[in-house]
Design a protein around this motif. Structure first.
Motif, short mmCIF file in Angstrom:
data_model
loop_
_atom_site.label_atom_id
_atom_site.label_comp_id
_atom_site.label_asym_id
_atom_site.label_seq_id
_atom_site.Cartn_x
_atom_site.Cartn_y
_atom_site.Cartn_z
N GLY A 96 49.16 -38.35 8.92
CA GLY A 96 49.03 -39.73 9.37
C GLY A 96 50.29 -40.23 10.04
N LEU A 97 50.12 -41.30 10.83
CA LEU A 97 51.22 -41.94 11.54
C LEU A 97 51.10 -43.45 11.40
CD1 LEU A 97 51.03 -39.84 14.84
CD2 LEU A 97 52.86 -39.69 13.14
N THR A 98 52.23 -44.12 11.27
CA THR A 98 52.27 -45.57 11.34
C THR A 98 53.18 -45.98 12.48
OG1 THR A 98 54.12 -45.73 9.78
CG2 THR A 98 51.90 -45.88 8.87
N TRP A 99 52.87 -47.12 13.08
CA TRP A 99 53.71 -47.65 14.16
C TRP A 99 54.09 -49.09 13.80
CZ3 TRP A 99 54.53 -45.15 19.18
CH2 TRP A 99 55.36 -45.90 20.03
N THR A 100 55.30 -49.27 13.33
CA THR A 100 55.81 -50.59 12.99
C THR A 100 57.03 -50.84 13.86
OG1 THR A 100 55.10 -50.24 10.69
CG2 THR A 100 56.63 -52.07 11.12
N VAL B 250 54.61 -58.29 10.77
CA VAL B 250 54.78 -56.91 10.31
C VAL B 250 53.68 -56.51 9.33
CG1 VAL B 250 56.35 -57.58 8.43
CG2 VAL B 250 56.43 -55.25 9.36
N HIS B 251 53.14 -57.47 8.59
CA HIS B 251 52.09 -57.16 7.61
C HIS B 251 50.82 -56.62 8.25
CE1 HIS B 251 51.49 -61.29 8.99
NE2 HIS B 251 50.21 -61.15 8.68
N ARG B 252 50.69 -56.83 9.56
CA ARG B 252 49.50 -56.33 10.28
C ARG B 252 49.71 -54.93 10.86
NH1 ARG B 252 49.60 -61.80 12.60
NH2 ARG B 252 48.03 -63.08 11.52
N HIS B 253 50.88 -54.35 10.67
CA HIS B 253 51.21 -53.09 11.34
C HIS B 253 51.66 -52.02 10.35
CE1 HIS B 253 50.88 -55.10 15.20
NE2 HIS B 253 51.59 -56.10 14.69
N MET B 254 50.91 -51.89 9.28
CA MET B 254 51.27 -50.93 8.24
C MET B 254 50.21 -49.83 8.06
SD MET B 254 54.20 -52.16 7.10
CE MET B 254 54.49 -51.58 5.44
N HIS B 255 49.16 -49.86 8.85
CA HIS B 255 48.08 -48.90 8.65
C HIS B 255 48.46 -47.51 9.16
CE1 HIS B 255 44.99 -51.65 7.18
NE2 HIS B 255 45.49 -52.55 8.01
N ARG C 51 45.45 -48.47 0.99
CA ARG C 51 45.28 -49.65 0.12
C ARG C 51 46.47 -50.58 0.28
NH1 ARG C 51 45.61 -49.31 -6.49
NH2 ARG C 51 45.45 -51.56 -6.95
N ALA C 52 47.68 -50.01 0.32
CA ALA C 52 48.88 -50.81 0.49
C ALA C 52 48.90 -51.52 1.84
CB ALA C 52 50.12 -49.92 0.35
N ALA C 53 48.44 -50.83 2.88
CA ALA C 53 48.39 -51.45 4.20
C ALA C 53 47.42 -52.63 4.22
CB ALA C 53 47.99 -50.41 5.25
N GLN C 54 46.26 -52.46 3.57
CA GLN C 54 45.29 -53.55 3.50
C GLN C 54 45.83 -54.71 2.67
OE1 GLN C 54 42.19 -53.58 5.22
NE2 GLN C 54 42.57 -55.73 4.74
#
Length: 348
Positions: free
Chosen positions: A91-95, A289-294, A254-257
């Motif tokens: 997986g990858l995240t982009w924050t 930032v809370h919207r960019h943790m998936h 779950r944490a991202a949601q």
């Protein structure tokens, strides 16, 4: 007929690692969700950084510790992969984050164009396994110069030696103290800083932000160690205990949601993870930032990581080229999506 395969019981310990940056794995760890999730398997989750064994903590870099997962910047993950560590990218995240070239007001440097012929400092951590700060700084500086078509040969580069504990040590000084001293002493004209601690350093230096490349509209210019960040697992863990890896990914998502639904608490969690205040966390990573943790495997993120891997290889920072698509295992994310309740964010 093939004989049935018999897997050993789940491991006693699952090791996890994350850097001092915003990650959903960090939020899940702070919430205690990892140990809750793995108790049903008879497995305890422990952070690599908690181990008293330097060889275990070293796995943050080389990812050689069995039964381990890591979500943090891409440099160490790519470095480990290039030197033969048997890992899988799941997986990858982009924050996006503050990535800035800064200068003192008296330098006369106001814009990127003013950097021609000036001295830019690059940290050189002589005791580090892989110099993540130097690589990130060089990449950020080159991206900044590219906005005005300035060649790297049109500026002067100056090494700033940093002798500091490795990330595997138990305590570290401020990450930009050496660069700040060099700037204040006039040894360099500009330095690169990033993240919440970089933004804080810029403030207490009363520095001028020449450019914040982390806010540039072109994602190719924002691409650096933290954009995107990688979620990797050791291959044996995935092969032998796919249900554990899927559960890790479930807790990460779950944490991202949870973050998306709890913006203020997310800022508090990120401040703790990044060792900074909530103010600087919001300043560096954005009010949203809370919207960019998936965590995902979107092709645009994969392509960005491949370009970054190519940069590391071309500059000699990693031992061999890395084929990012050949590194990926999408099975855990596919399994998670297949089992997700309808409407869950990771089911889309």
């Amino acid at each position: 007929m093939n004989a049935p395969q018999h897997r050993s019981p789940a491991p006693e310990t699952l090791w996890y690692a994350r850097g001092p940056v915003p990650t959903p794995l960090g939020i899940a760890a702070q919430q205690g969700w990892l140990n809750q999730a793995f108790s049903q398997f008879g497995t305890e989750a422990h952070a690599l950084s908690e181990s008293g064994d330097p060889a275990v903590r070293q796995s943050f870099y080389d990812h050689t510790q069995p039964n381990s997962v890591r979500q943090s910047g891409s440099i160490a993950a790519l470095w480990a992969r290039a030197r033969g560590s048997d890992t899988r990218l799941i997986g990858l995240t982009w924050t996006d984050e503050y990535q800035a070239l800064i200068a003192l007001p008296e330098s006369g440097i106001r814009t990127v164009s003013d950097l021609r012929g000036r001295r830019i400092g690059l940290p050189r951590h002589v005791d580090r396994t892989v110099d993540i700060f130097r690589i990130s700084a060089l990449r950020g500086c080159l991206n900044a110069l590219a906005t005005e078509a300035i060649s790297e040969h049109e500026v002067e580069w100056a090494d700033i030696d940093v002798v500091a504990p490795d990330i595997t040590a138990l305590h570290e000084p401020h990450p930009y103290s050496a660069e700040a001293r060099a700037l204040l002493r006039g040894e360099v004209d500009a330095i690169f800083v990033k993240g919440s601690q970089g933004a804080e350093a810029s403030h207490w230096l009363a520095a001028h932000t020449v450019i914040d490349i982390g806010r540039h509209p072109d994602p190719a210019l924002r691409c650096n160690n933290g954009t995107p960040r990688t979620l990797t697992v050791d291959a044996a863990l995935l092969d032998n205990y796919p249900q554990l890896v899927e559960r890790v990914l479930r807790e990460v998502q779950r944490a991202a949601q949870w973050a998306e639904n709890n913006p203020l608490l997310t800022r508090q969690f990120i401040a703790r993870e990044t060792r900074s205040s909530e103010y600087w966390a919001a300043h560096a990573y954005g009010e949203d930032v809370h919207r960019h943790m998936h965590t995902t495997l979107e092709p645009v993120y994969v392509d960005a990581l491949q370009r970054y891997a190519d940069f590391l290889s071309a500059r000699g920072f990693i031992a061999h080229p890395v084929d990012v698509r050949g590194w990926i295992s999408d099975a855990p994310l596919a399994a998670l999506r297949a089992s997700a309740p309808q409407g869950a964010s990771y089911a889309r």
